[in-house]
Design an enzyme around this catalytic site. Structure first.
Site, PDB file in Angstrom:
ATOM      1  N   CYS A 400      77.695 -12.067 -36.518  1.00 25.64           N
ATOM      2  CA  CYS A 400      77.422 -11.668 -37.878  1.00 25.64           C
ATOM      3  C   CYS A 400      78.368 -12.657 -38.775  1.00 25.64           C
ATOM      4  CB  CYS A 400      77.796  -9.999 -37.916  1.00 25.64           C
ATOM      5  SG  CYS A 400      76.341  -9.193 -38.522  1.00 25.64           S
ATOM      6  N   LYS A 403      76.476 -14.759 -41.006  1.00 21.62           N
ATOM      7  CA  LYS A 403      75.437 -14.561 -42.081  1.00 21.62           C
ATOM      8  C   LYS A 403      75.608 -15.153 -43.423  1.00 21.62           C
ATOM      9  CE  LYS A 403      74.467 -10.044 -42.719  1.00 21.62           C
ATOM     10  NZ  LYS A 403      74.477  -8.690 -42.755  1.00 21.62           N
ATOM     11  N   ASP A 433      69.055  -0.558 -44.296  1.00 21.42           N
ATOM     12  CA  ASP A 433      69.471  -1.386 -43.152  1.00 21.42           C
ATOM     13  C   ASP A 433      67.915  -1.794 -42.371  1.00 21.42           C
ATOM     14  OD1 ASP A 433      72.302  -1.466 -42.768  1.00 21.42           O
ATOM     15  OD2 ASP A 433      72.162   0.696 -42.622  1.00 21.42           O
ATOM     16  N   ASP A 612      75.645   1.008 -40.725  1.00 18.85           N
ATOM     17  CA  ASP A 612      76.545   0.516 -39.680  1.00 18.85           C
ATOM     18  C   ASP A 612      77.284  -0.579 -40.311  1.00 18.85           C
ATOM     19  OD1 ASP A 612      74.126  -1.318 -40.191  1.00 18.85           O
ATOM     20  OD2 ASP A 612      74.296  -2.000 -37.997  1.00 18.85           O
TER      21      ASP A 612
END
Length: 734
Positions: A400, A403, A433, A612
């Site tokens: 991540c 990103k 999400d 999350d």
């Protein structure tokens, strides 16, 4: 990189972390070969240096001072480390079988697995039966009973079985370490007529004197022939009652060699030519204590020769791959041995020459520490931990951390003109999400998400597991039950067999997670590219009334984080060979922890506000919830759980490459200067952020911790909106 350029042409697998392989890896770090991938398999991610183990046991050196960190070493050399035990080698199919993962394919394999101890009393039946190997376990067991004796003194008798070099050094070390324990007794049992039977008699006499002065009982010409918990039986029928037995007897060949059907001698050691190639299998190499050299069958099994075999092993493996002539290993006629007396002195032996004194101990210390330092990552790698600039970009993070920055994403989405469709209950405009589709009127809704990122690790199997867990988290963050997954994989340019191996590991890792989470891997798509990447498109089912939402926050609710923060900086540290094995171990464990149980617990308590924590960090994702709910929040700085090692990485200047973009939200955070780095750290496989009423908080935390979320904590609370824009307020105390 041009399309069609072959990155990987051959694969070399190293099994074991003996001295020869340490030398190989060090040389590979200095001179890697393009087109060749190296995989290193070992049962542990750290190993204590055998020559300094007595210094650690006697208290002269700390455990971390004598430890070689294989995680950092492998990464600094561009070598993939697989922590596990090789169960079987198939030399014909060229496969290594490792538990809980697909077999690893090789073009060339090298074995440097050492020998194993053979205790006559099963350590499983009696914890006092302590094999010499592995050394890490030996130190753990000895430290454990020494700590118990220091806390609760009692009579304690330790027997060291074997009076060779290892047995003598360990005995001297224990004698020094336990000299303050008045009820401690130590006995050494040696089958020959004197200690150190392979050394000159003067060296034997010096050690005998040292042990005698320390009050150690030495029994020579005695052999342990059996025993049971708390009792050893000698060959003359005498029985020794003891509380611990350390088996420093000569090592035996590991079962792996015979179990794999490899050519071994009568004692089970590999039969190896002078080129270090295994008999009958020229693509197999071996070195160290696990081999018998056919040209020198009398050569003892010890690490001194293994060190000298390392350069030959490196050169010959490369020569074999490049179809060049191989050279022979010729053992040295004399070996230098330096043995620690654990009294500030050491004994030295070189051929027939022997010597001792404090100068010998200092000499040994310099040699040992120089050896250890040679496996530290180069200082130039640490220099890459400077902040990113336009002129000197960092290595880009994976996971991540790769990103697109949040502000870029929001600007683009705001410019799109996406038509409304009544079947799309939640889509781009809601910023949730996952998307929610009402396919069947009045029935369950379909929840869909997609996740895809560059590799954050060099282990395709671990990447497959992590990518699956990360993608599933979007569904759990909305209280959907995952149903099916489609894979999207990009493989580096390579030969077909290597791509096949890589794809198999990727999908097998993902499948291991999907099987546990009851998800069907239904299909997917693969492509080639400059680097490894993986993602999944997922479909789940949910009841509309039970969906978790970002806009469901209420004033006065507690904010609970289920997993600690820190993956962005720690994976960045791993990339730079700056993540110690102990931190990497926890990082991997955290990465593989699913949010499934946490979501079920939250659903059981009828909670509704959830997200999350992933690429935009805690601040970014919390602000998304605050914006959607039109509230603000207060965070308690000292309650936020962090992965061990995160703060150390940040102090070294190591953060994720997405960190700076995430920090652009700092204008909406009040109350602390400078702002904590964990606010902006992007998370791969991060935890859930839940809002819970105060009267349900204790119940939620208890259930989370019982389910394995041991770091779950209340990190803040929601407060009314002040002004026109939601903000985050930081408090140093609660």
């Amino acid at each position: 990189m041009k399309r069609g350029e072959a990155v990987f042409q051959k694969t070399v697998v190293l099994v074991g972390a003996g001295n020869s392989h340490l030398v190989f890896v060090r040389r590979w770090r200095m001179r890697p070969v393009p087109g060749v991938a190296v995989i290193w398999i070992n049962t542990q991610d750290t190993i204590p240096y055998s020559a300094m183990t007595p210094a650690c046991l006697n208290g002269e050196a700390a455990r971390e001072e004598i430890t070689i960190d294989l995680v950092r070493l492998a990464r600094s050399a561009g070598i993939r480390l697989v922590v596990g035990a090789a169960e079987r080698i198939d030399p014909v199919e060229r496969l290594v079988h490792v538990p809980d993962r697909p077999p690893l394919r090789f073009d060339v394999l090298s074995l440097n697995v050492g020998s194993v101890s053979r205790p006559l009393v099963d350590p499983v039946q009696w914890e006092g039966s302590i094999p010499l190997r592995p050394l890490g376990r030996l130190l753990d067991r000895c430290e454990a009973w020494i700590a118990r004796l220091e806390k609760q003194p009692r009579p304690f008798h330790c027997v060291v079985v074997g009076g060779g070099a290892s047995g003598c050094e360990l005995s001297a070390a224990l004698a020094r370490r336990c000299e303050h324990l008045p009820r401690f007794r130590l006995t050494v049992v040696e089958a020959h007529e004197r200690l150190l039977p392979r050394f000159p008699s003067w060296a034997s006499a010096r050690f005998t004197q040292r042990l005698s002065e320390a009050g150690v009982t030495v029994l020579t010409q005695c052999r342990v022939v059996g025993g049971s918990p708390g009792r050893l039986v000698l060959d003359d029928g005498q029985e020794l009652e003891c509380d611990a037995a350390i088996w420093a007897t000569p090592g035996v060949a590991p079962p792996l060699l015979r179990n794999s059907g490899l050519p071994v001698d009568a004692e089970g050691f590999l039969r190896v030519h002078s080129t270090l190639q295994v008999e009958q299998f020229p693509h197999l190499f071996a070195a160290g204590d696990c081999i018998t050299l056919l040209d020198h069958p009398e050569l003892p099994h010890n690490g001194v020769y293994a060190v000298r075999q390392g350069p030959v092993l490196y050169d010959n493996i490369l020569s074999y791959l490049q179809k060049r002539p191989l050279r022979s290993f010729r053992p040295q006629r004399r070996c230098l041995y330096l043995l620690n007396l654990s009294n500030g002195q050491a004994v030295g032996s070189y051929g027939r020459w022997t010597f001792s004194g404090r100068w010998v101990r200092r000499w040994k210390e310099r040699i040992d520490r120089r050896w250890l330092m040679s496996f530290e990552p180069p200082a130039s790698m640490a220099a890459s931990a400077v902040p990113e600039t336009e002129e000197s970009p960092l290595m880009r993070c994976g996971g991540c951390g790769a990103k697109v920055p949040g502000h870029v994403l929001h600007k683009v989405l705001s410019r799109l003109e996406v038509p409304r469709d009544p079947r799309i209950l939640l889509g781009l405009s809601e910023g949730e999400d996952a998307a929610v589709l009402q396919v069947v009127p009045d029935g369950p809704v379909h929840v869909q998400t997609v996740d895809y990122f560059r590799a954050f690790t060099d282990d395709p199997y671990l990447l497959g597991q992590g990518a699956a867990i990360h993608a599933l988290s979007d569904l759990y963050a909305m209280n959907a039950v995952p149903l099916a997954a489609l894979a999207i994989a990009t493989l580096p340019f390579a030969r077909g067999p290597i791509q096949e191996q890589m794809l198999h590991e990727l999908l097998a890792g993902a499948q291991s997670i999907f099987t546990a989470e009851e998800v069907v891997l239904a299909g997917g798509h693969t492509t080639e590219g400059p680097e490894l990447a993986l993602g999944f498109a997922l479909t789940g089912l949910a009841q509309p009334s039970a969906l978790f939402r970002k806009n469901a926050l209420q004033v006065g609710h507690n904010l609970v984080l289920t997993k600690p923060l820190g993956t962005g900086a720690l994976w960045a540290a791993w990339m730079r060979s700056a993540c110690p094995a102990r931190h990497w171990r926890e990082l991997v464990q955290h990465t593989l922890q699913s949010n499934r149980a946490a979501a079920r617990i939250a659903a059981g308590l009828n909670l509704r506000a959830c997200t999350d924590i992933t690429g935009f960090g805690l601040a970014g994702h919390l602000l998304e919830m605050l914006d959607a709910s039109r509230l603000s929040a207060r965070l308690f700085i000292h309650r936020v759980p962090l992965l061990e090692g995160f703060e150390m990485a940040v102090r070294q200047g190591i953060v994720s490459t997405l960190h700076a973009d995430n920090a652009k939200w700092e204008c909406r955070i009040h109350g602390s200067a400078p702002l904590p780095s964990w606010l902006f750290d992007p998370q791969t496989c991060g935890g859930l952020l839940l809002a819970v009423p105060p009267d349900q908080t204790d119940d939620l935390l208890a259930q989370l911790r019982a389910a394995g979320y041991l770091h779950a904590a209340v990190i803040g609370q929601t407060i009314p909106l002040q002004g026109t824009a939601p903000h985050i307020e930081l408090l140093a105390s609660t």
